[in-house]
Enzyme design. Structure first.
Site, PDB file in Angstrom:
ATOM      1  N   GLU A   1       0.639  -1.208  -0.036  1.00  0.00           N
ATOM      2  CA  GLU A   1      -0.088  -0.033   0.111  1.00  0.00           C
ATOM      3  C   GLU A   1       0.589   1.426   0.033  1.00  0.00           C
ATOM      4  O   GLU A   1       0.473   2.028   1.240  1.00  0.00           O
ATOM      5  CB  GLU A   1      -0.845  -0.550   1.136  1.00  0.00           C
ATOM      6  CG  GLU A   1      -1.687  -0.933   1.294  1.00  0.00           C
ATOM      7  CD  GLU A   1      -3.315  -0.945   2.305  1.00  0.00           C
ATOM      8  OE1 GLU A   1      -2.764  -0.782   3.121  1.00  0.00           O
ATOM      9  OE2 GLU A   1      -4.433  -1.883   2.368  1.00  0.00           O
TER      10      GLU A   1
ATOM     11  N   GLU B   1      -3.400  -9.434   0.762  1.00  0.00           N
ATOM     12  CA  GLU B   1      -4.071  -8.496   1.823  1.00  0.00           C
ATOM     13  C   GLU B   1      -5.687  -8.971   1.978  1.00  0.00           C
ATOM     14  O   GLU B   1      -6.221  -7.923   1.086  1.00  0.00           O
ATOM     15  CB  GLU B   1      -3.586  -7.886   2.641  1.00  0.00           C
ATOM     16  CG  GLU B   1      -3.896  -7.226   4.608  1.00  0.00           C
ATOM     17  CD  GLU B   1      -3.096  -5.973   4.412  1.00  0.00           C
ATOM     18  OE1 GLU B   1      -1.666  -6.467   3.804  1.00  0.00           O
ATOM     19  OE2 GLU B   1      -3.377  -4.903   5.182  1.00  0.00           O
TER      20      GLU B   1
HETATM   21  C1  GAL Z   1      -4.147  -2.697   5.573  1.00  0.00           C
HETATM   22  C2  GAL Z   1      -2.130  -2.160   6.347  1.00  0.00           C
HETATM   23  C3  GAL Z   1      -1.878  -3.533   7.356  1.00  0.00           C
HETATM   24  C4  GAL Z   1      -2.675  -2.923   8.175  1.00  0.00           C
HETATM   25  C5  GAL Z   1      -4.412  -3.250   7.753  1.00  0.00           C
HETATM   26  C6  GAL Z   1      -5.337  -3.050   8.911  1.00  0.00           C
HETATM   27  O1  GAL Z   1      -4.290  -1.678   4.176  1.00  0.00           O
HETATM   28  O2  GAL Z   1      -2.061  -2.776   4.833  1.00  0.00           O
HETATM   29  O3  GAL Z   1      -0.713  -2.803   8.048  1.00  0.00           O
HETATM   30  O4  GAL Z   1      -2.659  -1.386   8.292  1.00  0.00           O
HETATM   31  O5  GAL Z   1      -4.669  -2.528   6.737  1.00  0.00           O
HETATM   32  O6  GAL Z   1      -6.500  -3.476   8.466  1.00  0.00           O
END
Ligand code: GAL
Length: 807
Positions: free
Chosen positions: A423, A499
């Site tokens: 991100e 993710e």
């Molecule tokens: C994502 C990020 C993670 C964590 C997660 C929490 O956007 O890559 O590191 O912050 O959100 O939802």
């Protein structure tokens, strides 16, 4: 027996002497440590006798105390969609990791004599290490997660040497708890001038079929008039092939060795070979290195996705931060093994080291236990997410950091993909596109065998700019509504859920009414375990499952996260006290939340899952609607409250939740017994489970994950502590304050109850139960013998467990 020998040989090679030609000395004990700046601490004759004595790996900040003022950040978290800045507490764990500290170690190297080559290797140092040997600066690094080494041949002495390391952590440098100190191994390697260079062995397996595999071994060396003998050993330690090579190309020997009927590595069959490379100068052995590797084939193809050894394989993965809960960031192999054991039972087959370099211990375990690995490098490139983050180092260090990541870890068969970023705000603009290409090219140059991804949250922007199109593997973070469009517009022909989910829950806590809602907050700063709460940017697990199941071009997912971690207490990052995450499938103590069984019910395809929630202790809610969910691999089940049927539920496609959970939404609470009977497709009962209302806490119960541990001063037994009533029924709401005492050949290391709002310190031998449970970690000493853990609590029958140690 042979197997044991080769294993021992390997262990020895990474820790102590394994032959006269090369020694690896781990600097683990007798470190002197002090927090604070000190302008003379680098000097050899500096008096450190009053400093604390510690062992390394070490995390100086985990001992607390928690304090909301530590690293309090007044920010708008842009990637979370925030536009107005607000005060964030607990974002980096509220533990005292900011500031400077020094470590000093005095050591001798009996094997050293003038003319030898000596390397000083750090597997991670948090952060900005400046390294001094015998009063002279020998090097520095920046990124706290990198492996790096210095050639100290010119500065080392026979007799005593003094190593001094200064570390400093800035505020506003992280989005989670980064830890502090020499949290990974430090070692000194002594070898001959004529030797194999650091990380100089590169093993790939370019051709594999049933009959044979071609094992390509490149060995980078220093020396003239030399030849190389490589022997390949199977997992039993038997020689299966060998080759002697005299011809060098520049500094490199290249060998292609045939292995007959190769045993292929996979998560189901984590079979490992070892290459023994021996370097000779005029027929005298000068160096010897053992490298474990696997024979396996990976492919990423449009519309088919990822295949391993020719078999389409979806990533059933989790993201992990590097902290080990109550142990902090100090790496410990037993703690990592326990995490992987828990994940394996869930049916998980892949790990993403978010958002930085994994520990080498974790990779060794993934090779041995069978996990695919996505190794990530950065959370930030040139554009900051946090003021003092990696953006400060990007231009000078990004290439060096990637080179070291790849060189140090490339022979691990578990690694099947690299990630150059997560991100990154550089997803916007043409400079970012160039950076993405530049980083990917570095990975390709260093390792032509694995693809590169970036976890993208700005999907629209990366479609427009070409950022997503240039990646080997387009990774989407969340954004389930954009998968279809991304698949159509990106050229790769598949999408990875790099993710997913970011569902939040607190173990054993249930909130009413049961509704699906994002960023939901309650007065007790907990999140509901009905698994219907996520963030404004994220979703509940079932929405990912739909994509994973219905779209063959979705190649798998990495759930945020496998375990809770210190810091990032979303949705309570503006509330105090709250200092650790709610995202974990397992809590910070490693205890499974209900969600564990939801994932298990689809990922573990060999064992039965039949799990009921919530608990059934709702004094005061008599007659009120108390929905019951069942997570199971069976399609239908019947629910009974005190023998009365609540009807049969069957999975269906009405909503994503209906597809993956059995839900009885109208159950009225009455104390007693909740029973679920799973039915097969013919409607016949095949399994059942009960949950009962418990009476008052009466007795403490201890259950260790391992009763026998190694007497190596590092091994751990995790003892789950719960309380039961007079009838032996677990009390799910108990919050008794307990005390722990360890005697014999072990020490009390830490306790954790998984409560994100608790400010009790992990290393003190007392803690409150949270939702009826906590976990005590007991560590072995280096002597053989029994270990006793006694747990007491006011008004409760105490309990003792006996563990023992072996060599
Ligand atoms: C994502 C990020 C993670 C964590 C997660 C929490 O956007 O890559 O590191 O912050 O959100 O939802």
């Amino acid at each position: 027996m042979k197997k044991l020998n080769i294993y021992l040989l390997f262990l020895i090679s990474t820790q102590f002497i394994f032959s006269q030609v090369r020694t690896v000395k781990e600097l683990a004990t007798n470190w002197k440590f002090q927090k604070g700046e000190n302008i003379t601490a680098y000097q050899t004759n500096f008096d450190d006798s009053k400093w604390e004595t510690v062992t390394v790996p070490h995390d100086w900040a985990i001992y607390g105390p928690f304090d909301k003022e530590i690293d309090k950040q007044h920010v708008a978290i842009v990637q979370n969609g925030e536009q107005v800045a607000s005060e964030k507490t607990g974002r980096t764990g509220a533990l005292p990791h900011i500031g400077t500290a020094w470590y000093r170690n005095t050591f001798t190297l009996p094997q050293y004599e003038k003319g030898k080559k000596v390397m000083l290797l750090f597997e991670g140092a948090m952060s900005e290490p400046k390294v001094y040997l015998n009063g002279k600066k020998v090097g520095e690094w920046a990124y706290g997660y990198s492996y790096f080494y210095f050639d100290i041949s010119e500065d080392i002495k026979e007799g005593e040497n003094t190593l001094a390391v200064q570390l400093s952590n800035k505020e506003f440098a992280s989005r989670w708890y980064p830890g502090a100190g020499l949290y990974r191994k430090v070692s000194v390697i002594v070898k001959n001038k004529t030797s194999i260079n650091q990380w100089g062995t590169t093993i790939t397996t370019p051709i594999i079929n049933k009959e044979m595999a071609k094992v390509n071994i490149k060995t980078n060396v220093s020396g003239e008039n030399i030849h190389l003998l490589t022997t390949i050993l199977n997992a039993e330690g038997e020689e299966v092939a060998s080759q002697k090579t005299n011809t060098k190309f520049g500094d490199e020997f290249v060998q292609n060795i045939k292995v007959n009927t190769p045993n292929r590595w996979s998560p189901k069959n984590p079979y490992l070979y070892t290459a023994k490379t021996q370097l000779y100068e005029d027929d005298i052995l000068k160096d010897e290195v053992l490298t474990r590797f696997g024979i396996r084939e990976i492919k990423y193809e449009a519309d088919k996705g990822f295949s391993l050894n020719g078999e389409i394989t979806k990533f059933k993965g989790v993201c992990l931060h590097h902290d080990l809960g109550p142990l902090g960031t100090a790496v410990n192999k037993a703690a990592l093994r326990r995490q992987l054991t828990i994940l394996k039972d869930m049916g998980c087959n892949a790990i993403r080291s978010s958002h930085n370099m994994p520990s080498l211990e974790q990779l060794e375990l993934c090779d041995e236990m069978g996990f695919l690995f996505l190794a990530e490098s950065f959370d930030e490139w040139a554009v900051p997410k946090v003021k003092n983050g990696y953006n400060r180092f990007f231009n000078e260090y990004a290439e060096k950091d990637i080179i070291n990541l790849v060189k140090a870890t490339k022979n691990h068969p578990s690694i099947v993909m690299w990630s150059s970023g997560n991100e990154v705000p550089d997803q916007w603009g043409t400079a970012g596109v160039k950076r993405a290409k530049w980083l990917q090219d570095i990975f390709h140059r260093e390792d032509p065998t694995r693809p590169v991804t970036v976890g993208m949250d700005q999907v629209k922007a990366t479609i427009e700019s070409g950022f997503g199109a240039l990646l080997d593997v387009p990774g989407l973070n969340y954004r389930v509504h954009l998968y279809e469009e991304a698949y159509e517009k990106f050229p790769q022909g598949f999408i990875l859920g790099s993710e997913t989910a970011s569902t939040v829950s607190s173990r054993g806590i249930y909130k009413f009414p049961v509704v699906q809602e994002n960023m939901k907050q309650y007065d007790d700063f907990q999140s509901s375990s009905y698994d219907l709460e996520a963030c404004s940017w994220s979703n509940v697990p079932d929405e990912d499952f739909v994509l994973q199941d219905d779209k063959p071009w979705v190649i798998g997912e990495f759930v945020w996260t496998g375990f809770d971690y210190l810091g990032e207490p979303t949705p309570y990052d503006k509330s105090w006290p709250s200092r650790s995450s709610y995202f974990g499938i397992n809590d910070l103590a490693g205890l499974p939340k209900d969600r564990y069984y939801l994932y298990r019910s689809r990922w573990n395809t060999t064992d039965e899952t039949l799990h009921i929630l919530p608990h059934w202790n709702w004094e005061g809610r008599e007659g009120e609607t108390t929905p019951v969910f069942v997570y199971t691999n069976y399609n239908k089940a019947e629910l009974f409250v005190n023998g009365k049927s609540m009807g049969i539920q069957e999975k269906n496609t009405a909503t994503p939740q209906n597809r993956y959970r059995l839900m009885w939404m109208d159950v009225k609470y009455e104390p007693g017994t909740l029973k679920v009977v799973a039915l097969n497709n013919e409607g016949k009962p095949v399994a059942e489970k009960e949950v009962k209302t418990a009476g008052k806490p009466y007795k403490i119960v201890l259950s260790p994950d391992r009763k026998t541990i190694k007497a190596d001063g590092k091994d751990l037994s995790y003892v789950t502590v719960s309380v039961v009533d007079k009838n032996g029924i677990e009390c799910p709401t108990a919050i008794n304050q307990l005390k722990f005492k360890v005697s014999g050949s072990g020490i009390y290391r830490a306790a954790c109850n998984g409560d994100a709002t608790s400010l009790e310190l992990f290393h003190l031998p007392t803690m409150k139960l949270f939702s009826g449970k906590l976990v005590v970690t007991v560590q072995s000493k280096t002597e053989l013998g029994d270990i006793h853990l006694k747990v007491t609590g006011k008004g409760l029958k105490s309990a003792t467990v006996e563990l023992n140690t072996v060599n």
